[in-house]
Design a protein around this motif. Sequence first.
Motif: not given
Length: 183
Positions: A74-78, A80-87, A120-122, A127-137
């Motif tokens: 998840w930390e590696d994914f975060r 990459v997402v942060d990099q994708l948000r800027t040129p 459109d990228l947020v 990483l939380t239990p709620d993210l794992m269970e209900h938020q599309g991880l």
Amino acid sequence: MADSSWDNGGHGVPAKAGLPLWAKIGIGCGIAFLVALVTCVGGVAYVANRAKKDPEGLKNQVMGFALDKVRPDWEDFRLVVDQLRTPEGCRALYAANPGLAKTWPTESAFLQAAAAWQKDLVPAPDLTPDLMEHQGLRINHHLGGPVEVGWSPKSGRAVYVTFESARKSGDKGPRRVQEVDVR
């Protein structure tokens, strides 16, 4: 005349006392099976008892174990997402990951595609239990191969990243990205 052979053909040899070898092996296998069976039944009874006494505590313990297991991905994914948000981040991501050239042959093609989704990228949350269970991880580990991490937020675009391999303990620095899919 006397027989000059030392071989008497087995006549006069006393029979061995005790069980034959096949019986000893059978008894040993039976005992090993019973020990394994009792251990499994005892383990299932222990977990069932804990689940009955404190189901929320058991759920939290299992969820804590799962969080610790997927946190590096998840930390590696975060990152990459942060990099994708800027040129600038997209340039750095494309330069560090030659596998992206399969989808986008040039950096300008990657930057053009990224420009369409950047607004459109947020940001990816902690990483939380709620993210794992209900938020599309979604995290898929392929044995000895790539790791796919995806997240579909309630608002914004879904992001799916495929890393070359799982993070090994002691690895430092970013992992190589094979593929990025923003929907």
